[in-house]
Design a protein around this motif. Structure first.
Motif, PDB file in Angstrom:
ATOM      1  N   GLU A 189      11.283  -8.971   8.557  1.00 41.33           N
ATOM      2  CA  GLU A 189      11.795  -8.153   7.460  1.00 41.33           C
ATOM      3  C   GLU A 189      10.685  -7.380   6.764  1.00 41.33           C
ATOM      4  O   GLU A 189      10.881  -6.236   6.328  1.00 41.33           O
ATOM      5  N   ASP A 190       9.500  -7.975   6.647  1.00 42.04           N
ATOM      6  CA  ASP A 190       8.389  -7.285   5.974  1.00 42.04           C
ATOM      7  C   ASP A 190       7.933  -6.070   6.776  1.00 42.04           C
ATOM      8  O   ASP A 190       7.670  -5.003   6.210  1.00 42.04           O
ATOM      9  N   LEU A 191       7.820  -6.216   8.077  1.00 45.56           N
ATOM     10  CA  LEU A 191       7.446  -5.080   8.916  1.00 45.56           C
ATOM     11  C   LEU A 191       8.512  -3.999   8.842  1.00 45.56           C
ATOM     12  O   LEU A 191       8.196  -2.802   8.708  1.00 45.56           O
ATOM     13  N   THR A 192       9.769  -4.384   8.927  1.00 45.44           N
ATOM     14  CA  THR A 192      10.871  -3.424   8.855  1.00 45.44           C
ATOM     15  C   THR A 192      10.819  -2.652   7.547  1.00 45.44           C
ATOM     16  O   THR A 192      10.952  -1.422   7.523  1.00 45.44           O
ATOM     17  N   GLU A 193      10.612  -3.372   6.450  1.00 43.19           N
ATOM     18  CA  GLU A 193      10.575  -2.724   5.137  1.00 43.19           C
ATOM     19  C   GLU A 193       9.393  -1.762   5.028  1.00 43.19           C
ATOM     20  O   GLU A 193       9.535  -0.652   4.495  1.00 43.19           O
ATOM     21  N   ALA A 194       8.241  -2.150   5.520  1.00 41.80           N
ATOM     22  CA  ALA A 194       7.069  -1.279   5.438  1.00 41.80           C
ATOM     23  C   ALA A 194       7.304   0.027   6.191  1.00 41.80           C
ATOM     24  O   ALA A 194       6.979   1.117   5.697  1.00 41.80           O
ATOM     25  N   ILE A 195       7.858  -0.069   7.395  1.00 42.12           N
ATOM     26  CA  ILE A 195       8.139   1.146   8.172  1.00 42.12           C
ATOM     27  C   ILE A 195       9.145   2.019   7.442  1.00 42.12           C
ATOM     28  O   ILE A 195       8.971   3.244   7.332  1.00 42.12           O
ATOM     29  N   ALA A 196      10.210   1.402   6.938  1.00 38.79           N
ATOM     30  CA  ALA A 196      11.253   2.167   6.249  1.00 38.79           C
ATOM     31  C   ALA A 196      10.703   2.878   5.014  1.00 38.79           C
ATOM     32  O   ALA A 196      10.998   4.056   4.769  1.00 38.79           O
ATOM     33  N   LEU A 197       9.902   2.192   4.225  1.00 35.76           N
ATOM     34  CA  LEU A 197       9.366   2.789   2.996  1.00 35.76           C
ATOM     35  C   LEU A 197       8.370   3.905   3.297  1.00 35.76           C
ATOM     36  O   LEU A 197       8.199   4.824   2.494  1.00 35.76           O
ATOM     37  N   GLY A 198       7.738   3.862   4.465  1.00 42.31           N
ATOM     38  CA  GLY A 198       6.738   4.871   4.801  1.00 42.31           C
ATOM     39  C   GLY A 198       7.235   5.990   5.689  1.00 42.31           C
ATOM     40  O   GLY A 198       6.497   6.954   5.930  1.00 42.31           O
ATOM     41  N   HIS A 199       8.483   5.917   6.148  1.00 43.18           N
ATOM     42  CA  HIS A 199       8.884   6.818   7.232  1.00 43.18           C
ATOM     43  C   HIS A 199       8.907   8.284   6.834  1.00 43.18           C
ATOM     44  O   HIS A 199       8.693   9.159   7.668  1.00 43.18           O
ATOM     45  N   ARG A 237       0.829  -1.207   0.000  1.00 40.78           N
ATOM     46  CA  ARG A 237       0.000   0.000   0.000  1.00 40.78           C
ATOM     47  C   ARG A 237       0.864   1.258   0.000  1.00 40.78           C
ATOM     48  O   ARG A 237       0.540   2.246  -0.672  1.00 40.78           O
ATOM     49  N   ILE A 238       1.943   1.230   0.733  1.00 39.29           N
ATOM     50  CA  ILE A 238       2.840   2.382   0.776  1.00 39.29           C
ATOM     51  C   ILE A 238       3.497   2.597  -0.582  1.00 39.29           C
ATOM     52  O   ILE A 238       3.531   3.718  -1.112  1.00 39.29           O
TER      53      ILE A 238
END
Length: 333
Positions: A99-109, A49-50
């Motif tokens: 890793e999926d949670l980490t990536e989602a946060i990073a892409l949305g930060h 979504r991000i």
């Protein structure tokens, strides 16, 4: 389609990830409950979504450090985001975190970051009685502004990691804490790279002791920092005591040598006037904003609508909007 694929991934997380990892099946959920995806876990869905959001696409035309650089290889807010995501994923994988949670946060930060980098952020903060922080705006983009006011309806863990990636209390997941540290690792190193490219800095200007401890090249420094985090983290995300002081000292060095350098920041003095001009114009004429911000004006007031509109602008769009409003057009006969 049944949900066997998603459940298999969730079971694999339970079997292989660290006890400290945030498991997809144990998410605190979304503000608006949704039926789960048959294929993707909750955090994989958030990541997608991000990436497909309008705010993410706009990052490619937002300043990182150097305003509107002419060269092709200077970082933008988008390339910074991708570098943060890659560093964060490396750390998460090594620590057997999600890793999926980490990536989602990073892409949305940084979805809520302003045009013109932190100069634009400071200018908006100075303009508005509501104040402004880009990390709070990133959450607002996800909750309120995307999808015609519906928001992305992300999980609580992703929103928490985005909200706490810069200042204040740490995220409650280790994945969010990884992103917070990876953000600093990324921008310290790529800002050196960009400053060298712009002849603002030479690698030899970095104090010799910092180069000895951290490395002489961008790759060496990132590797040193990432390895230190991996080697010293388990129930929390920390850098080792032998590396962390040099990491902090390098950050301070950049403030003196790059972030306040007149050659790098000479154009920033113009940002305040441009942002203030736009803000004052749109709070006085809220009907001139696009319809999506007109709804915010009606529901939350002109100040809030103007903040949202200007924060979402790219650098060139902000300049063009200011030009259209305030610069007389040539009269052609």
């Amino acid at each position: 389609m049944d949900d066997a694929i998603r459940r298999r991934t969730e079971e694999m997380e339970e079997a292989t990830l660290s006890p400290y990892a945030a498991k997809s099946a144990g998410s605190r959920g979304r503000e608006r409950p949704e039926a789960p995806c048959a294929i993707r876990t909750a955090y994989q869905r958030d990541r997608d979504r991000i990436v497909h959001s309008k705010a993410f696409r706009r990052l490619k035309h937002k300043t990182q450090v150097f305003l509107s650089p002419e060269g092709d290889h200077y970082r933008t807010r988008l390339t910074h985001t991708l570098e943060v995501a890659q560093i964060a994923r490396t750390i998460a994988r090594a620590l057997r975190l999600n890793e999926d949670l980490t990536e989602a946060i990073a892409l949305g930060h940084d979805l809520g970051h302003t045009p013109f980098g932190h100069a634009g952020e400071r200018a908006l903060r100075d303009c508005s009685p509501l104040g402004f922080q880009h990390y709070d705006q990133s959450v607002r983009v996800c909750q309120r502004l995307e999808k015609d006011g519906q928001g992305l309806n992300l999980t609580a863990e992703v929103l928490d990691g985005i909200a706490r990636h810069t200042n204040g209390p740490q995220a409650y997941t280790l994945e969010g804490r990884i992103v917070r540290l990876s953000d600093r690792i990324a921008y310290i190193n790529h800002d050196i790279d960009d400053a060298v490219r712009a002849d603002v800095l030479a690698v030899e200007d970095i104090p010799a002791e910092l180069r000895r401890v951290l490395g002489n090249t961008k790759s060496q420094r990132i590797n040193t920092m990432v390895c230190s985090v991996i080697e010293n983290s388990e129930s929390d995300i920390v850098m080792g005591a032998d590396i962390e002081p040099a990491f902090q000292a390098l950050h301070e060095f950049l403030y003196q040598s790059v972030y306040y350098n007149p050659k790098a920041k000479g154009e920033e003095s113009k940002v305040g006037g441009l942002i203030r001009g736009l803000y004052e114009y749109f709070t006085a004429h809220p009907d001139r904003m696009p319809a999506e911000y007109g709804r915010i004006w009606q529901e939350e007031g002109a100040d809030r609508a103007a903040l949202d509109y200007i924060a979402g602008m790219t650098d060139p769009y902000a300049v063009q909007t200011y030009t259209d409003i305030f610069i007389p057009k040539r009269w052609e006969i």
